[in-house]
Design an enzyme around this catalytic site. Sequence first.
Site, PDB file in Angstrom:
ATOM      1  CG  ASP A 174       4.550   0.751   0.506  1.00 15.99           C
ATOM      2  OD1 ASP A 174       4.288   0.366   1.657  1.00 15.99           O
ATOM      3  OD2 ASP A 174       5.401   1.621   0.232  1.00 15.99           O
TER       4      ASP A 174
HETATM    5  N1  URA Z   1       9.860   0.816   1.853  1.00 16.78           N
HETATM    6  C1  URA Z   1       8.822   1.441   1.283  1.00 16.78           C
HETATM    7  O1  URA Z   1       8.738   2.656   1.285  1.00 16.78           O
HETATM    8  N2  URA Z   1       7.879   0.691   0.704  1.00 16.78           N
HETATM    9  C2  URA Z   1       7.926  -0.649   0.636  1.00 16.78           C
HETATM   10  O2  URA Z   1       7.031  -1.277   0.073  1.00 16.78           O
HETATM   11  C3  URA Z   1       9.022  -1.292   1.249  1.00 16.78           C
HETATM   12  C4  URA Z   1       9.969  -0.532   1.847  1.00 16.78           C
END
Ligand code: URA
Length: 245
Positions: free
Chosen positions: A107
């Site tokens: 993310d």
């Molecule tokens: N899980 C998440 O919630 N975000 C990420 O960036 C990777 C795994």
Amino acid sequence: MQKALRINRILSLAGLTSRRKADEWIKKGRITVNGLLVTKLGTRAIWGKDRIQLDGKDIPKTRQGLYLLLNKPFGYICSLMDPEGRSLVTDLLKDIPERVYPVGRLDFDTLGLLFLTNDGDLTYRLTHPSYEVPRTYKVTVDGKITDKALKDLRAGVQLEDGPSGRSKATIISKNNMKSIIRLTITQGRQRQVRRMLQAVNYKVVHLIRTGFGPLSLGDLKVGEYRYLETVEVEPLKKIVGLIPK
Ligand code: URA
């Protein structure tokens, strides 16, 4: 920023020879960088940018497969373009001889280990759920995490797009304000870690990926990246059956 690497390392990454042999080539005066003879072992250059020649011939600007490990900073996205004009992880890569693609996504607000490559077969397998490649995260949540929540995470929780699957969850530290856990999952669904924690009533306030298959972040600084050595790429290929175990 890409770091300058020792010439012997570049020659080994380019698949031309071992580092020891490359040092012998330097001693014999066979290597030039930007037209200047390299006389000192340990001389550094930027592969793909500096002109490195062996016996007057350019060394390849790439090898067949390019394999990079990046420590993704906060505020970058793992796509190849963004309609909102936000920064892309690939904006961080300088002087890479060929286009590489992030394997899986982190993310915008997640930091940590991101593997990038131009090897399509490997990408396909590493991201395919059937290979169950483990991903490890250091997860900080608000509040003191309970044993029950950890137990539920380990057993797997129900998410709106199906069960999360089992996980490994261990406590790194906890107090009344916040808890830090290490969580290993074998799927890479969107916002999976945040949603799993939400399912047990915790809000993720900080998320770092520290491991992906056999790879770990090590001491790579945020925003930095490095080429993986062949000995690091082989175990990745092995876990998804691209080369025999
Ligand atoms: N899980 C998440 O919630 N975000 C990420 O960036 C990777 C795994």
